[in-house]
Each structure stands twice: as structure tokens, then as C-alpha cells.
Design a protein around this motif. Structure first.
Motif, mmCIF file in Angstrom:
data_model
loop_
_atom_site.group_PDB
_atom_site.id
_atom_site.type_symbol
_atom_site.label_atom_id
_atom_site.label_comp_id
_atom_site.label_asym_id
_atom_site.label_seq_id
_atom_site.Cartn_x
_atom_site.Cartn_y
_atom_site.Cartn_z
ATOM 1 N N TYR A 1 16.464 -9.141 6.324
ATOM 2 C CA TYR A 1 16.765 -8.677 4.971
ATOM 3 C C TYR A 1 16.347 -7.220 4.799
ATOM 4 C CZ TYR A 1 17.334 -13.655 4.092
ATOM 5 O OH TYR A 1 17.750 -14.957 4.143
ATOM 6 N N SER A 2 17.087 -6.534 3.930
ATOM 7 C CA SER A 2 16.835 -5.116 3.670
ATOM 8 C C SER A 2 17.479 -4.770 2.332
ATOM 9 C CB SER A 2 17.423 -4.262 4.797
ATOM 10 O OG SER A 2 18.836 -4.431 4.851
ATOM 11 N N ALA A 3 17.490 -3.472 2.004
ATOM 12 C CA ALA A 3 18.146 -3.038 0.770
ATOM 13 C C ALA A 3 19.641 -3.315 0.822
ATOM 14 C CB ALA A 3 17.888 -1.552 0.538
ATOM 15 N N ASN B 1 0.840 -1.202 0.000
ATOM 16 C CA ASN B 1 0.000 0.000 0.000
ATOM 17 C C ASN B 1 0.874 1.250 0.000
ATOM 18 O OD1 ASN B 1 -2.033 -1.856 -0.038
ATOM 19 N ND2 ASN B 1 -3.129 -1.065 1.724
ATOM 20 N N ASP B 2 0.834 2.066 1.042
ATOM 21 C CA ASP B 2 1.536 3.348 1.004
ATOM 22 C C ASP B 2 2.867 3.344 1.750
ATOM 23 O OD1 ASP B 2 -0.547 4.497 -0.468
ATOM 24 O OD2 ASP B 2 -1.682 4.937 1.360
ATOM 25 N N GLY B 3 3.340 2.199 2.182
ATOM 26 C CA GLY B 3 4.579 2.158 2.953
ATOM 27 C C GLY B 3 5.533 1.088 2.458
ATOM 28 N N TYR B 4 6.824 1.279 2.773
ATOM 29 C CA TYR B 4 7.865 0.327 2.398
ATOM 30 C C TYR B 4 8.336 -0.438 3.634
ATOM 31 C CZ TYR B 4 8.353 2.477 -2.217
ATOM 32 O OH TYR B 4 8.124 2.932 -3.485
ATOM 33 N N PHE B 5 8.699 -1.698 3.403
ATOM 34 C CA PHE B 5 9.303 -2.487 4.470
ATOM 35 C C PHE B 5 10.808 -2.232 4.473
ATOM 36 C CE2 PHE B 5 5.303 -4.660 4.585
ATOM 37 C CZ PHE B 5 5.202 -5.073 5.904
ATOM 38 N N LEU B 6 11.299 -1.705 5.590
ATOM 39 C CA LEU B 6 12.722 -1.427 5.729
ATOM 40 C C LEU B 6 13.492 -2.691 6.081
ATOM 41 C CD1 LEU B 6 12.422 1.891 7.772
ATOM 42 C CD2 LEU B 6 12.507 1.595 5.286
ATOM 43 N N ILE C 1 26.017 -12.364 28.898
ATOM 44 C CA ILE C 1 25.636 -11.098 28.278
ATOM 45 C C ILE C 1 24.442 -11.341 27.359
ATOM 46 C CG2 ILE C 1 27.321 -11.348 26.391
ATOM 47 C CD1 ILE C 1 27.650 -8.265 26.515
ATOM 48 N N PHE C 2 23.447 -10.468 27.472
ATOM 49 C CA PHE C 2 22.219 -10.566 26.684
ATOM 50 C C PHE C 2 22.147 -9.374 25.732
ATOM 51 C CE2 PHE C 2 21.502 -12.670 30.706
ATOM 52 C CZ PHE C 2 20.862 -13.856 30.359
ATOM 53 N N TYR C 3 21.868 -9.667 24.455
ATOM 54 C CA TYR C 3 21.775 -8.618 23.436
ATOM 55 C C TYR C 3 20.319 -8.464 22.986
ATOM 56 C CZ TYR C 3 26.688 -10.088 22.972
ATOM 57 O OH TYR C 3 27.984 -10.450 23.208
ATOM 58 N N THR C 4 19.923 -7.232 22.682
ATOM 59 C CA THR C 4 18.603 -6.953 22.114
ATOM 60 C C THR C 4 18.773 -5.981 20.951
ATOM 61 O OG1 THR C 4 17.525 -7.237 24.270
ATOM 62 C CG2 THR C 4 16.274 -6.115 22.549
ATOM 63 N N ILE C 5 18.288 -6.390 19.774
ATOM 64 C CA ILE C 5 18.381 -5.557 18.574
ATOM 65 C C ILE C 5 16.973 -5.271 18.079
ATOM 66 C CG2 ILE C 5 19.456 -5.285 16.326
ATOM 67 C CD1 ILE C 5 20.542 -8.267 18.257
ATOM 68 N N ASP C 6 16.668 -4.006 17.857
ATOM 69 C CA ASP C 6 15.335 -3.582 17.412
ATOM 70 C C ASP C 6 15.436 -3.024 15.995
ATOM 71 O OD1 ASP C 6 12.876 -2.253 16.965
ATOM 72 O OD2 ASP C 6 12.553 -2.050 19.110
ATOM 73 N N PHE C 7 14.783 -3.706 15.047
ATOM 74 C CA PHE C 7 14.765 -3.254 13.655
ATOM 75 C C PHE C 7 13.410 -2.631 13.342
ATOM 76 C CE2 PHE C 7 17.896 -6.669 13.608
ATOM 77 C CZ PHE C 7 18.920 -6.127 12.854
ATOM 78 N N GLU C 8 13.425 -1.421 12.801
ATOM 79 C CA GLU C 8 12.179 -0.836 12.314
ATOM 80 C C GLU C 8 11.746 -1.618 11.084
ATOM 81 O OE1 GLU C 8 10.259 3.394 10.715
ATOM 82 O OE2 GLU C 8 12.399 3.252 11.181
ATOM 83 N N SER C 9 10.507 -2.054 11.088
ATOM 84 C CA SER C 9 10.051 -2.934 10.022
ATOM 85 C C SER C 9 9.346 -2.179 8.903
ATOM 86 C CB SER C 9 9.127 -4.009 10.599
ATOM 87 O OG SER C 9 8.677 -4.877 9.585
ATOM 88 N N TYR C 10 8.219 -1.555 9.229
ATOM 89 C CA TYR C 10 7.360 -0.960 8.200
ATOM 90 C C TYR C 10 7.282 0.542 8.392
ATOM 91 C CZ TYR C 10 3.171 -0.297 5.273
ATOM 92 O OH TYR C 10 2.278 0.114 4.318
ATOM 93 N N ALA C 11 7.544 1.281 7.332
ATOM 94 C CA ALA C 11 7.470 2.742 7.383
ATOM 95 C C ALA C 11 6.067 3.176 6.984
ATOM 96 C CB ALA C 11 8.514 3.361 6.462
ATOM 97 N N ILE D 1 8.160 -15.048 2.414
ATOM 98 C CA ILE D 1 8.604 -13.808 3.048
ATOM 99 C C ILE D 1 7.625 -13.452 4.156
ATOM 100 C CG2 ILE D 1 9.049 -11.354 2.709
ATOM 101 C CD1 ILE D 1 9.787 -11.937 -0.152
ATOM 102 N N HIS D 2 8.166 -13.130 5.323
ATOM 103 C CA HIS D 2 7.339 -12.727 6.464
ATOM 104 C C HIS D 2 7.469 -11.220 6.655
ATOM 105 C CE1 HIS D 2 5.206 -13.049 10.264
ATOM 106 N NE2 HIS D 2 6.145 -12.298 10.820
ATOM 107 N N LEU D 3 6.353 -10.519 6.491
ATOM 108 C CA LEU D 3 6.313 -9.067 6.642
ATOM 109 C C LEU D 3 5.564 -8.735 7.925
ATOM 110 C CD1 LEU D 3 5.322 -8.166 2.967
ATOM 111 C CD2 LEU D 3 7.627 -8.284 3.937
ATOM 112 N N ASN D 4 6.277 -8.186 8.890
ATOM 113 C CA ASN D 4 5.685 -7.843 10.175
ATOM 114 C C ASN D 4 5.504 -6.331 10.242
ATOM 115 O OD1 ASN D 4 4.941 -9.385 12.658
ATOM 116 N ND2 ASN D 4 6.138 -7.759 13.616
ATOM 117 N N PHE D 5 4.285 -5.878 10.535
ATOM 118 C CA PHE D 5 4.035 -4.438 10.537
ATOM 119 C C PHE D 5 4.562 -3.758 11.797
ATOM 120 C CE2 PHE D 5 0.901 -5.872 7.399
ATOM 121 C CZ PHE D 5 1.190 -4.986 6.370
ATOM 122 N N SER D 6 4.859 -4.519 12.835
ATOM 123 C CA SER D 6 5.515 -3.959 14.010
ATOM 124 C C SER D 6 7.012 -4.239 13.919
ATOM 125 C CB SER D 6 4.937 -4.565 15.294
ATOM 126 O OG SER D 6 5.069 -5.976 15.286
#
Length: 377
Positions: free
Chosen positions: A126-128, A100-105, A233-243, A142-147
Motif C-alpha cells: 500500500y502507498s499513496a 516521528n520524522d519520516g513517512y512510510f512510502l 523466471i524469478f522476479y524480485t521487486i524492492d520497495f523503499e519503505s521508510y524515508a 498495518i505492518h510498518l517495516n523500517f527496512s
């Protein structure tokens, strides 16, 4: 006289000049011919490369063969799973996905629905910059998560090599996030494995992301950590999914796949239209002694439901009694026309009914999201 002529002949350089000029002309001709040949060869190679690239662009063909959207809260989709088929004999690479009107980052992919792709011991994102490969003549999901996509990892730091608590101790991290996601921001927490208490970095340790190492400060450096226990040691990585904002479930989904060849493959998925009615029926039941008594029941009918771009493949009903407080069916009553059991048509009140239908592309639609639930008072 003869000697004078001989001396004059020996001192005459005209012949040498002519020979030198001739040789120089030949050399220039050879160089020019070589240059022209090189230019022609280069131009031919560039032309062949352009033709090869053009052929690759023209022969690339991807197709979205199915879609599996996941219901969310508030009438918006939570996620979408796409099945992409590569019809070409060469691999394709996805650079971007638009819905629709947004891209998956950022997004993920899989072959087996129970496990996502893995990259260097982490879930592949995966990304550009990290393009997904769709193998030649094969399909990929492909799994597209809006959050946002949240990735977690951990590892144990063994201190057996820290023999002197007075000196600093450097340890190479095997699960540092930059091994899989170079340069990404992340959070971390260090715990003492003996007491499981958090160890604060100030004055105790430092993390070198470039070298992917952690250094514990010894007592001589003012550190308070000891070598008598290991650390985790515990790591947490947050990826922005949908713009953008997640699309509503009642809206069509316009999906575009943009490849590394700048080809754009588009597909429009329109949700089916659920239509349901409740029919009140009465039948006569015969007792063993031959007497008959009337029995009333409900028929749920979805035969008027429609799909504008295909056909409906499944009908699933949900039924609640007592204004939704008692669940009889949780979208597990299947069929276009069904007869639910467990409902007393005379005494049960506020029976709530919902219908979910799915079409041949995988698009789903619920009556509650389109026109609202049916309620039998």
C-alpha cells in the motif's frame, strides 16, 4: 380605393414584426428561466455535495488501539505493527503514515498475522497510489517495516506451444510484476528447468513489460534456447519503505495517519521505564533428618518500573551466566518479582540480567536499551 387599402394592408409588416418580437421575447424568457433553473439546480447539487463531503470529513474517526513494535539491532526498532479501528459507518482510506520524522512510502497490512493481504496473486503493498481501506466499524492491522520491502515471485514458462525451434516463440506471463505493481522497477532471472542454469537475455529472449510477454528467439533469429525444456523466471521487486532513520527504542513514537479526506489522526506512544534491582536472600532448608542448612538465592524485583501514559502489563526477564555465554532465561521468565533458579549465588560469576516490560498500548522497553544490563559479579 378599397383595393388600394387592401393592398396596403397586405404589405404592412408591422403586425408581423410585433408578433415575432413577442414570440422572441417569450423564447428568451423561457431560455433565461431555464438557465436560471439549471444554475439554481447546479448550485443546489454542489451545495449538497459540499455538505455531504463536509459531513464525511467530520464523521471520519480512526483510532490506533494498539502498537506492537519489533526489536531490531543497534537500539532501533525493526518494525511496528499497528491496530487501527474505524469508528465510523463508512470506509476510510489511508493515504500516508508518518512515524516521528519520516513517512512510510510503502507498507503492508493484514487481518491474519500469518498472511498479509494479497493483490493479484502478490502480497499487497500500500502507498499513496494504492490506498489501504479500513472497513467501516472494523479494525485492520498495518505492518510498518523500517527496512525495504522485498517481494519475490516466479512462474514456469511451458514450451509445449513452441513447436518449431527455428521460429520465435511468445509467451504471456501470468505472474509479471506489473499485474500487481504497475510500472514498478524489478529484477528477473530466467533459468533452464532441466539444468537450472541461468539463461542470459542477449540474443536469446526479450521481455515486453507493457504486453507482459516474453519472446524466445528461434534459431533463425540467432537464439540458442531450445523447445525441449521448460523455463522458470524469478522476479524480485524492492520497495523503499521508510524515508528516514528508524527511531530508537528508547524514544517515544509519534504516529500520524493521513486519510484521503486529509484528516490527520495522531497518537503518541511513550515507552515504559524499566527499573530493576537484585536482592540477595538467604533461607534455611531442613533436611529429612531435621537438620537445617542455609541456602542463598536471588530475587529480581521490577516493582519500581513506571509507565507515564498507562500501566505495565507484562514483565519478562533474561538471565545469562558466565558473562552471557550460558543462557538461563531468554525473556521467558515472567513476573514483576521473580526468583530465578539455576544460579549459584556463591560460585557463579558475571551473571547478566535484562528486563523487558510492555505497557497497555503495546510499547515495550528493555533495561539494556535504557540504562544497561544488571551484572552480578
Amino acid at each position: 380605393m378599397v383595393g388600394s387599402q387592401k393592398s396596403s394592408l397586405m404589405n404592412d409588416t408591422c403586425g408581423v414584426s410585433v408578433i415575432f418580437a413577442t414570440l422572441l421575447l417569450i423564447l428568451i424568457t423561457i431560455i433565461a428561466a431555464s438557465g436560471v433553473a439549471y444554475m439554481v439546480s447546479t448550485m443546489q447539487k454542489e451545495a449538497m455535495d459540499r455538505e455531504s463531503h463536509q459531513a464525511a470529513v467530520e464523521s471520519e474517526e480512526l483510532r490506533i488501539v494498539s502498537i506492537d513494535p519489533v526489536h531490531g539491532n543497534g537500539g532501533s526498532w525493526q518494525a511496528i505493527d499497528l491496530t487501527i479501528l474505524n469508528l465510523n459507518t463508512a470506509d476510510s482510506r489511508i493515504s500516508s503514515i508518518r512515524v516521528n520524522d519520516g513517512y512510510f512510502l510503502n507498507f503492508r497490512a493484514y487481518y491474519d498475522p500469518d498472511s498479509f493481504d494479497v493483490y493479484r496473486d502478490y502480497p499487497a503493498v500500500y502507498s499513496a497510489g494504492h490506498r489501504l481501506v479500513i472497513p467501516a466499524t472494523k479494525s485492520k492491522k498495518i505492518h510498518l517495516n523500517f527496512s525495504d520491502i522485498v517481494i519475490e515471485g516466479s512462474e514456469t514458462i511451458f514450451t509445449s506451444g513452441w513447436t518449431n525451434n527455428s521460429t520465435d516463440f511468445t509467451y504471456s506471463l501470468q505472474m509479471h510484476p506489473w499485474k500487481a505493481y504497475n510500472g514498478v522497477d524489478f529484477d528477473f532471472v530466467l533459468n533452464d528447468t532441466a539444468s537450472m542454469t541461468e539463461c542470459l537475455p542477449d540474443g536469446n529472449f526479450t521481455l515486453d513489460n507493457d504486453e507482459q510477454q516474453i519472446t524466445f528467439f528461434g534459431n533463425d533469429s540467432g537464439g540458442n534456447l531450445t523447445n525441449t525444456t521448460d523455463y522458470q523466471i524469478f522476479y524480485t521487486i524492492d520497495f523503499e519503505s521508510y524515508a528516514g532513520s528508524a527511531p530508537l527504542e528508547r524514544e517515544p513514537l509519534r504516529i500520524e495517519l493521513i486519510t484521503s479526506y486529509i484528516n490527520i489522526f495522531k497518537e503518541l506512544f511513550t515507552p515504559p521505564m524499566p527499573v530493576a534491582e537484585v536482592q540477595f536472600k538467604v533461607e534455611n532448608l531442613q533436611a529429612p533428618n531435621g537438620t537445617q542448612s542455609p541456602n542463598s538465592y536471588f530475587i529480581l524485583d521490577a516493582s519500581d518500573s513506571m509507565d507515564s501514559d498507562g500501566f505495565i502489563t507484562s514483565y519478562r526477564w533474561a538471565v545469562w551466566k558466565d558473562s552471557g555465554n550460558e543462557t538461563l532465561y531468554d525473556y521467558n521468565l515472567t513476573g514483576m518479582v521473580v526468583r530465578p533458579i539455576g544460579i549459584d549465588s556463591y560460585n557463579d560469576q558475571d551473571v547478566v540480567i535484562d528486563l523487558e516490560i510492555t505497557d497497555d498500548t503495546g510499547m515495550t522497553s528493555r533495561l539494556s536499551q535504557v540504562s544497561g544490563n544488571l551484572t552480578v559479579l
